[in-house]
Design an enzyme around this catalytic site. Sequence first.
Site, PDB file in Angstrom:
ATOM      1  N   ASP A 153       0.813  -1.214   0.000  1.00 38.81           N
ATOM      2  CA  ASP A 153       0.000   0.000   0.000  1.00 38.81           C
ATOM      3  C   ASP A 153       0.847   1.264   0.000  1.00 38.81           C
ATOM      4  OD1 ASP A 153      -2.350  -1.388  -0.005  1.00 38.81           O
ATOM      5  OD2 ASP A 153      -2.448  -1.520   2.163  1.00 38.81           O
ATOM      6  N   ARG A 155       2.507   2.876  -2.216  1.00 41.80           N
ATOM      7  CA  ARG A 155       2.409   3.869  -3.272  1.00 41.80           C
ATOM      8  C   ARG A 155       1.213   4.801  -3.112  1.00 41.80           C
ATOM      9  NH1 ARG A 155       2.211   2.778  -9.605  1.00 41.80           N
ATOM     10  NH2 ARG A 155       0.067   2.450  -9.015  1.00 41.80           N
TER      11      ARG A 155
END
Length: 252
Positions: A153, A155
């Site tokens: 998660d 990014r």
Amino acid sequence: MSLTKMQIKQLLEENKDHGCEGYGRDRVCVRIVAIADLPSRFGDFHVVAFYNNRDGKEHAAFVHGDACFAEDVAVRLHSECLTGDAIGSLRCDCRDQLEAALRTLGQMDRGILLYLRQEGRGIGFINKIRAYGLQDHGYDTVEANIALGFRDDERDYSVAAHMLDSLKVKSIQLMTNNPRKIDGLTAHGIHVTGRIPLVIPPNEHNRFYLETKAEKSGHLIDFQGKEHLEEQLDRPVVEGMTAEQIAGVAVQ
Ligand SMILES: [Zn+2]
Ligand SMILES: [Zn+2]
């Protein structure tokens, strides 16, 4: 109160030549390119269009009330889902979640929904539909989930964190049912002062969430027999769930 003309001008001017070393591993840098009024069925918003230097994805923020330059702003992160958000697909809960979030934010004094253009948890539209197709042909959720890419998660938190900084938000209350998601934003320097649960009203389409049996089997099957993949970062809480079921939603 909503964004003033002066504030809009300031945000646009500051972002005009914005460039920084970027957030997160991918060094994502976004900048605000345009802002406009957006009256909606959920309340009055400003829509803020972002340019993204990495993949050209045009992210959006929907700002209600005097939320920029403010503290303790209610914030919801929503990942794009074409089939759910726009078409009302029942293979996921994205539209229920989106509407519940916008309705809640629209009734508050201030709040922001970040609409992140990462269809299918970032793997893109085509791969998402491939995963659906695998399920239709009898593959189990494990393979479909791999195809759907339970990516890290990192990014999207970096994009969201940069967007909040671009909007000059001083601190937020994250609208989520999973307290652990707060860490993702905090890691990028966002000051999270609290959590607001997202609760959606029961309807025939999310009834399966209320059925303990479906929860225990490890994945969710709706009354049409279609398995649901989790496309948003956290599962919804439906009014009427037991405390045990709500606790099950929070741990992912
Ligand atoms: Zn930047
Ligand atoms: Zn969806």
